[in-house]
Design a protein around this motif. Structure first.
Motif, PDB file in Angstrom:
ATOM      1  N   ILE A   1       0.699  -1.271  -0.011  1.00  0.00           N
ATOM      2  CA  ILE A   1      -0.139   0.061   0.040  1.00  0.00           C
ATOM      3  C   ILE A   1       0.889   1.239   0.072  1.00  0.00           C
ATOM      4  O   ILE A   1       1.726   1.159   0.510  1.00  0.00           O
ATOM      5  N   ARG A   2       0.409   2.111  -0.812  1.00  0.00           N
ATOM      6  CA  ARG A   2       1.140   3.362  -0.881  1.00  0.00           C
ATOM      7  C   ARG A   2       0.103   4.462  -0.431  1.00  0.00           C
ATOM      8  O   ARG A   2      -0.790   4.634  -0.979  1.00  0.00           O
TER       9      ARG A   2
ATOM     10  N   TYR B   1       8.898  -3.583  -6.518  1.00  0.00           N
ATOM     11  CA  TYR B   1       8.522  -3.166  -7.937  1.00  0.00           C
ATOM     12  C   TYR B   1       7.266  -2.291  -8.143  1.00  0.00           C
ATOM     13  O   TYR B   1       7.356  -1.395  -8.604  1.00  0.00           O
ATOM     14  N   HIS B   2       6.222  -2.890  -7.351  1.00  0.00           N
ATOM     15  CA  HIS B   2       4.891  -2.213  -7.455  1.00  0.00           C
ATOM     16  C   HIS B   2       4.998  -0.646  -7.046  1.00  0.00           C
ATOM     17  O   HIS B   2       4.499   0.091  -7.480  1.00  0.00           O
ATOM     18  N   LEU B   3       5.823  -0.473  -5.796  1.00  0.00           N
ATOM     19  CA  LEU B   3       5.821   0.681  -5.003  1.00  0.00           C
ATOM     20  C   LEU B   3       6.821   1.816  -5.794  1.00  0.00           C
ATOM     21  O   LEU B   3       6.731   2.712  -6.038  1.00  0.00           O
ATOM     22  N   GLU B   4       8.023   1.186  -6.187  1.00  0.00           N
ATOM     23  CA  GLU B   4       9.022   1.978  -6.621  1.00  0.00           C
ATOM     24  C   GLU B   4       9.142   2.165  -8.050  1.00  0.00           C
ATOM     25  O   GLU B   4       9.649   3.182  -8.604  1.00  0.00           O
ATOM     26  N   VAL B   5       8.886   0.783  -8.661  1.00  0.00           N
ATOM     27  CA  VAL B   5       8.953   1.153 -10.213  1.00  0.00           C
ATOM     28  C   VAL B   5       7.919   1.489 -11.103  1.00  0.00           C
ATOM     29  O   VAL B   5       7.664   2.513 -11.786  1.00  0.00           O
ATOM     30  N   GLU B   6       6.765   0.723 -10.622  1.00  0.00           N
ATOM     31  CA  GLU B   6       5.395   0.804 -11.251  1.00  0.00           C
ATOM     32  C   GLU B   6       4.638   2.140 -10.882  1.00  0.00           C
ATOM     33  O   GLU B   6       3.971   2.713 -11.661  1.00  0.00           O
ATOM     34  N   GLY B   7       5.261   2.499  -9.635  1.00  0.00           N
ATOM     35  CA  GLY B   7       4.483   3.682  -9.316  1.00  0.00           C
ATOM     36  C   GLY B   7       3.025   3.669  -8.550  1.00  0.00           C
ATOM     37  O   GLY B   7       2.435   4.509  -8.642  1.00  0.00           O
ATOM     38  N   LEU B   8       2.655   2.379  -7.755  1.00  0.00           N
ATOM     39  CA  LEU B   8       1.476   2.163  -7.358  1.00  0.00           C
ATOM     40  C   LEU B   8       1.082   3.517  -6.494  1.00  0.00           C
ATOM     41  O   LEU B   8       1.841   3.641  -5.655  1.00  0.00           O
ATOM     42  N   SER B   9       0.003   3.859  -6.682  1.00  0.00           N
ATOM     43  CA  SER B   9      -0.493   5.060  -5.935  1.00  0.00           C
ATOM     44  C   SER B   9      -1.553   4.686  -4.925  1.00  0.00           C
ATOM     45  O   SER B   9      -2.051   5.519  -4.226  1.00  0.00           O
ATOM     46  N   ASP B  10      -2.125   3.402  -4.900  1.00  0.00           N
ATOM     47  CA  ASP B  10      -2.800   2.812  -3.807  1.00  0.00           C
ATOM     48  C   ASP B  10      -2.476   1.533  -3.406  1.00  0.00           C
ATOM     49  O   ASP B  10      -1.494   1.491  -2.634  1.00  0.00           O
TER      50      ASP B  10
END
Length: 163
Positions: free
Chosen positions: A54-55, A82-91
């Motif tokens: 979660i971010r 990956y989801h948090l830092e590369v993909e840029g997940l915002s939720d």
């Protein structure tokens, strides 16, 4: 879907940003815990969930399934990174413990990234040369998985990417 070359490049770029070379094994848990904006927990999750992230702005949260092997938890931590830092997940995202072929495109990208982040090309090549490996045996694969601290299955997955 991003190419493997792109995903490997992103893995190397993030390793370098975090102050690590392409040859050394990473302690992914220490790496995440050293980020003051990241909370990492290990907890009992359903057997069909490997982890979740979660971010909320700069605040990041990663949960790993403590029922999984330590090697699997390390792989999942890199996957969530990956989801948090590369993909840029915002939720947020919950990541299942399904087979690679049954996963969505973003989940497959995160798996490939995690394998490169934990075992970059240079690190695998250095290991092969240092240990004078001519032919892969079960014993050699297990030793490699121990060196990089990931599961046997994740090591096989990574080696298959290089034929």
């Amino acid at each position: 879907m991003k190419s493997e070359i792109q995903l490997h490049g992103e893995a190397i770029k993030l390793r370098e940003k975090m102050g690590h070379s392409n040859k050394e094994p990473l302690n992914i848990f220490s790496l995440l815990l050293s980020d003051s904006n990241c909370t990492l927990i290990k907890t009992n999750l359903s057997t069909n969930i490997s982890g979740m992230c979660i971010r909320d702005g700069e605040t990041k949260f990663i949960a790993l399934n403590s029922k999984m092997s330590l090697g699997r938890q390390r792989f999942t931590a890199a996957h969530e990174l990956y989801h948090l830092e590369v993909e840029g997940l915002s939720d947020g995202r919950v990541c299942g413990a399904t087979l690679y072929d049954a996963k969505s495109e973003k989940e497959r990208e995160a798996d490939i990234f995690a394998s490169f982040f934990l075992m970059p090309y240079d690190g695998v090549e250095w290991y092969i040369e240092s240990n004078q490996i001519k032919k892969w045996t079960v014993y050699e694969v297990i030793r490699l998985s121990i060196y990089f601290g990931i599961s046997y299955l994740a090591t096989i997955f990574r080696l298959e990417r290089e034929n």
